[in-house]
Scaffold this motif. Sequence first.
Motif, PDB file in Angstrom:
ATOM      1  N   GLY A 163       0.818  -1.209   0.000  1.00 32.79           N
ATOM      2  CA  GLY A 163       0.000   0.000   0.000  1.00 32.79           C
ATOM      3  C   GLY A 163       0.848   1.253   0.000  1.00 32.79           C
ATOM      4  N   VAL A 164       0.778   2.025  -1.093  1.00 29.84           N
ATOM      5  CA  VAL A 164       1.540   3.264  -1.218  1.00 29.84           C
ATOM      6  C   VAL A 164       0.754   4.391  -0.555  1.00 29.84           C
ATOM      7  CG1 VAL A 164       2.545   4.930  -2.821  1.00 29.84           C
ATOM      8  CG2 VAL A 164       2.573   2.481  -3.373  1.00 29.84           C
ATOM      9  N   ILE A 165       1.350   5.002   0.453  1.00 27.52           N
ATOM     10  CA  ILE A 165       0.703   6.114   1.150  1.00 27.52           C
ATOM     11  C   ILE A 165       0.978   7.403   0.383  1.00 27.52           C
ATOM     12  CG2 ILE A 165       0.651   7.493   3.259  1.00 27.52           C
ATOM     13  CD1 ILE A 165       1.598   4.985   4.780  1.00 27.52           C
ATOM     14  N   LEU A 166      -0.070   8.047  -0.101  1.00 29.86           N
ATOM     15  CA  LEU A 166       0.072   9.325  -0.798  1.00 29.86           C
ATOM     16  C   LEU A 166      -0.668  10.389  -0.017  1.00 29.86           C
ATOM     17  CD1 LEU A 166      -0.355   8.213  -4.529  1.00 29.86           C
ATOM     18  CD2 LEU A 166       1.767   8.756  -3.318  1.00 29.86           C
ATOM     19  N   THR A 329       3.909   4.899  -9.063  1.00 30.99           N
ATOM     20  CA  THR A 329       2.860   5.211  -8.090  1.00 30.99           C
ATOM     21  C   THR A 329       3.454   5.906  -6.873  1.00 30.99           C
ATOM     22  OG1 THR A 329       1.588   3.277  -8.799  1.00 30.99           O
ATOM     23  CG2 THR A 329       1.073   4.195  -6.639  1.00 30.99           C
ATOM     24  N   GLU A 330       4.611   5.448  -6.429  1.00 33.53           N
ATOM     25  CA  GLU A 330       5.239   6.012  -5.235  1.00 33.53           C
ATOM     26  C   GLU A 330       5.634   7.471  -5.399  1.00 33.53           C
ATOM     27  OE1 GLU A 330       6.116   1.543  -5.082  1.00 33.53           O
ATOM     28  OE2 GLU A 330       5.882   3.107  -6.601  1.00 33.53           O
ATOM     29  N   CYS A 331       5.599   7.962  -6.625  1.00 33.48           N
ATOM     30  CA  CYS A 331       6.014   9.352  -6.905  1.00 33.48           C
ATOM     31  C   CYS A 331       4.827  10.213  -7.350  1.00 33.48           C
ATOM     32  CB  CYS A 331       7.111   9.365  -7.962  1.00 33.48           C
ATOM     33  SG  CYS A 331       8.551   8.380  -7.508  1.00 33.48           S
ATOM     34  N   PHE A 372       6.544   9.578  -2.109  1.00 33.10           N
ATOM     35  CA  PHE A 372       5.854   9.098  -0.905  1.00 33.10           C
ATOM     36  C   PHE A 372       6.812   8.899   0.250  1.00 33.10           C
ATOM     37  CE2 PHE A 372       7.935   5.287  -1.676  1.00 33.10           C
ATOM     38  CZ  PHE A 372       7.412   4.151  -1.057  1.00 33.10           C
ATOM     39  N   SER A 373       6.253   8.666   1.451  1.00 26.59           N
ATOM     40  CA  SER A 373       7.099   8.475   2.635  1.00 26.59           C
ATOM     41  C   SER A 373       7.237   7.015   3.014  1.00 26.59           C
ATOM     42  CB  SER A 373       6.516   9.247   3.824  1.00 26.59           C
ATOM     43  OG  SER A 373       5.191   8.813   4.084  1.00 26.59           O
ATOM     44  N   GLY A 374       6.335   6.158   2.505  1.00 29.45           N
ATOM     45  CA  GLY A 374       6.468   4.747   2.857  1.00 29.45           C
ATOM     46  C   GLY A 374       5.231   3.947   2.525  1.00 29.45           C
ATOM     47  N   TYR A 375       5.344   2.625   2.747  1.00 29.46           N
ATOM     48  CA  TYR A 375       4.238   1.702   2.501  1.00 29.46           C
ATOM     49  C   TYR A 375       3.416   1.518   3.769  1.00 29.46           C
ATOM     50  CZ  TYR A 375       6.813   0.555  -1.765  1.00 29.46           C
ATOM     51  OH  TYR A 375       7.466   0.631  -2.978  1.00 29.46           O
ATOM     52  N   TYR A 376       2.147   1.313   3.590  1.00 31.08           N
ATOM     53  CA  TYR A 376       1.199   1.213   4.693  1.00 31.08           C
ATOM     54  C   TYR A 376       1.460  -0.052   5.511  1.00 31.08           C
ATOM     55  CZ  TYR A 376      -3.387   1.224   7.033  1.00 31.08           C
ATOM     56  OH  TYR A 376      -4.415   1.240   7.952  1.00 31.08           O
ATOM     57  N   TRP A 391      17.103   8.653  -0.897  1.00 30.28           N
ATOM     58  CA  TRP A 391      16.548   8.728  -2.251  1.00 30.28           C
ATOM     59  C   TRP A 391      15.696   7.485  -2.517  1.00 30.28           C
ATOM     60  CZ3 TRP A 391      18.222  12.294  -6.334  1.00 30.28           C
ATOM     61  CH2 TRP A 391      19.063  13.315  -5.860  1.00 30.28           C
ATOM     62  N   PHE A 392      14.573   7.675  -3.201  1.00 26.78           N
ATOM     63  CA  PHE A 392      13.706   6.549  -3.527  1.00 26.78           C
ATOM     64  C   PHE A 392      14.303   5.751  -4.673  1.00 26.78           C
ATOM     65  CE2 PHE A 392      10.118   4.990  -6.257  1.00 26.78           C
ATOM     66  CZ  PHE A 392       9.762   3.920  -5.440  1.00 26.78           C
ATOM     67  N   ARG A 393      14.378   4.441  -4.472  1.00 28.74           N
ATOM     68  CA  ARG A 393      14.921   3.543  -5.490  1.00 28.74           C
ATOM     69  C   ARG A 393      13.777   3.096  -6.402  1.00 28.74           C
ATOM     70  NH1 ARG A 393      17.514  -1.295  -2.963  1.00 28.74           N
ATOM     71  NH2 ARG A 393      18.414  -1.474  -5.051  1.00 28.74           N
TER      72      ARG A 393
END
Length: 825
Positions: A163-166, A329-331, A372-376, A391-393
């Motif tokens: 779950g991507v937290i946006l 999605t994470e961005c 994003f800051s992290g997964y749920y 940095w986000f990979r």
Amino acid sequence: MQTLADLFHSFPKRGDKTALVNRTGVRRLPVSYRELYDLSLKMASLLARNGVVPGDRVLLWGPNSSWWAVAYWGIIMRGAVAVPVDFMSERGRADSIRQLTQARIVLQSRFKPERIDEGEILLLEDLQYLLEGVEPIADTAAPAPDDMAQLIYTSGTTGNPKGVILTHKNLVSNIKQINQQVPIITPEFTFLSLLPLSHMFEQMGGFFTPLYQGAAIVYPRTLKPSAIMEALAEEDIYVIMSVPRLMQLLKTTIERELAEKGLSKVFASLSGFAQRLSKPQRAKLFFPVQRKFGKNFTVFVSGGAPLDPDVFRFWDSMGFTVLEGYGLTECSPVLCVNTMERQLAGSVGPALPGVELRLDGKEVVVRGDNVFSGYYQNEAATRAAFNAEGWFRTGDLGEIAPDGWLSIKGREKELIVTGGGVNVYPDELEAVLNKVPGVKESCVIGLDRGAGEEVHAVLLLDEKAQRPEEILSRANAQLDAMHQITGYTLWDEPEFPKTTTLKVKKFQVKEHVKKGAATDASGPGRDHLINLVAKVTGTGAAEIKEESYLVADLGLTSIGRLELVNYLEQEYRMDIEDSQIGPQTRVSDLRRIISRREKAGHRGHYRFWTNTPFVRALRMTADALFNYPLYRLFATLEVRGAERLEKVQGPVLFISNHLAYFDQPSLMFSLPRRIRYRTATAAYEEFFFGPDRGLIRLWKLFTYEYGTLLLNLFPLPQTSGFSGAVRFMGRLADNGFNTLIFPEGEHSRDAKLHDFQAGLGVIVKELGVPVVPVKIGGTDKILPPDRVGLPRRGRVTVTFGEPLNFRFEEPAEIVKKAHAAVAAL
């Protein structure tokens, strides 16, 4: 603008400007910005009534539509968290996400064969009725920028969802970044929404961005080619958010039309010549193709996967602007996009303003307010997603040119490392394979047999394909020795398993190949088509064979046929008519229709121009001079319940019993003029276009011409092509015209009311208009249906009932209630 709530509160000032348009395949239903605002506040109130409090998660599992948008904004303005789920997902995945998020309520669609049946449930298509009488919420949410706005679940190579937290800040940042990079959108723009709103690429580019600029968005119900081309022809489309596979499908559609007209060689020559011309000159040269996209079509925006340079060049050579972008999605999701000033094949363009991007080895890593800051509730996955510097990979391998423009080479997790240590990018090999004649589509995977990965091709072939060994030989001849394909598997289903952005689910293909399942794709349980047929017919999947007749063996009804067509259009994004499925259609025939994407031959005999002011005036004149005086020679007309028509403002559906040929004129002359000349009558198509020959054939063609012109009849088929008639009725309703049908389907020989055809329920459900029951008496005494000769004189009564409004009823219940209403008269 700091949050999505700020964007939402900008809607009222746009007033009656169109925000959204639903194209259901039958109706065209616009929604203004003011209506979107009001309905969304009512939605927030409805959620509150159902126990949703700020911070609760709400699952949103449905196809693109204005009701998806109303539900989304209702969730946001309640202060809850939206959890959009891919509409093409199976119930198991949707239910898994429901449990992971502990969703307070599920908003799902009636168009899904299998639905979630646990917990609080609302149907998106029922919102139009559920929101009636609901007061808009007074205490709207005022979220902070760092509050969670939505959870988007992605699946990796294992298929396990994360779950991507946006947050509001993530989303608003990306809205602003995109509009800085591509500052072309104005309130005059209209977007055609073809990708799922559960996917961040469509949500950001085709939902938030147009609403931010006051533009309009058009939603077709299905992604079949004809629905797309009809929307382009009838709506003033400026922008299409697309994915490479969809652009390839549109390319194939155009190439097929050119081939049918014998223009393929001419097109190829013009394309080569066009390379020397400016873009405006190319657009003029290819005006016949440009015209299909509308006078103001501006740009394709492509994302979700790398765009084949050949596909880019196809559209670019005709003067179209193609902006390829890149993101995750994470961005939120966009990181890069080509500019209106420059488009480069094979490149996804420069980073957006405010996005920092670099390579860590060969991997693209990024940071910015949109990231994003992290997964749920998944700390391990969150830690793995960022490098030591924060940095986000991205997991994507790329190259950055000296001018800062990025090219994506492929996904790190899909990279094949051979036994010799050579890196092979599957996308590059697939591009070669897909150009070999006979290959409909390919999927290249790495199979590890203990000595490094082997490059393995999974092939989806057409019937004219040469032997697989020859296909591999032709492909390998174009590859260097270190990137050769060493093995293959034939895929026997009509299509590879795909996401709704049309990307092949490679991890599923790989698993099936490992298990040897790809060579036995027709077994019950796994075969998607078998499961669909089983769902519609109620037959167990294990009992369905390739040679089973859909009607005789599996009991497919006329309504089931329409249901099956709807599901096939949704699942396979193809044009299919109910006329293609008949008594002699077997499961294998249906599979062939899907595989070949065969078009229906039935086009119908519909004439909408008979509703133009000129023809209506002609009809009034004919009635005054000929039709009505002739009718009065034989009939004395008594009208009952006429006062019930005063509240009818149209469009409505009149339904009546059917005794004889005098029924239609009797009912029409009973209507007030304001309704009479805005009403069309459905007539038995097979009567006009049956197998008759000679004088009978000429007589029936004459009655068709006379009936359509002076009685405003249109054909309603009883055996096939029913969906075309429903679409015609929808067009009538969209333009404010009423429809009269006789749902018994034939004359009653004993003057009793017989059962109504099941198709009535589908018509009412699709049109969504009030139903006016009518009872006719006496016409069978004037001219019985089987009598040959002059009519006798007699008395006719026409009785109108109270209009019926159907809301939550299913088609079968609609038919039952409608029959009872006519019988009660």
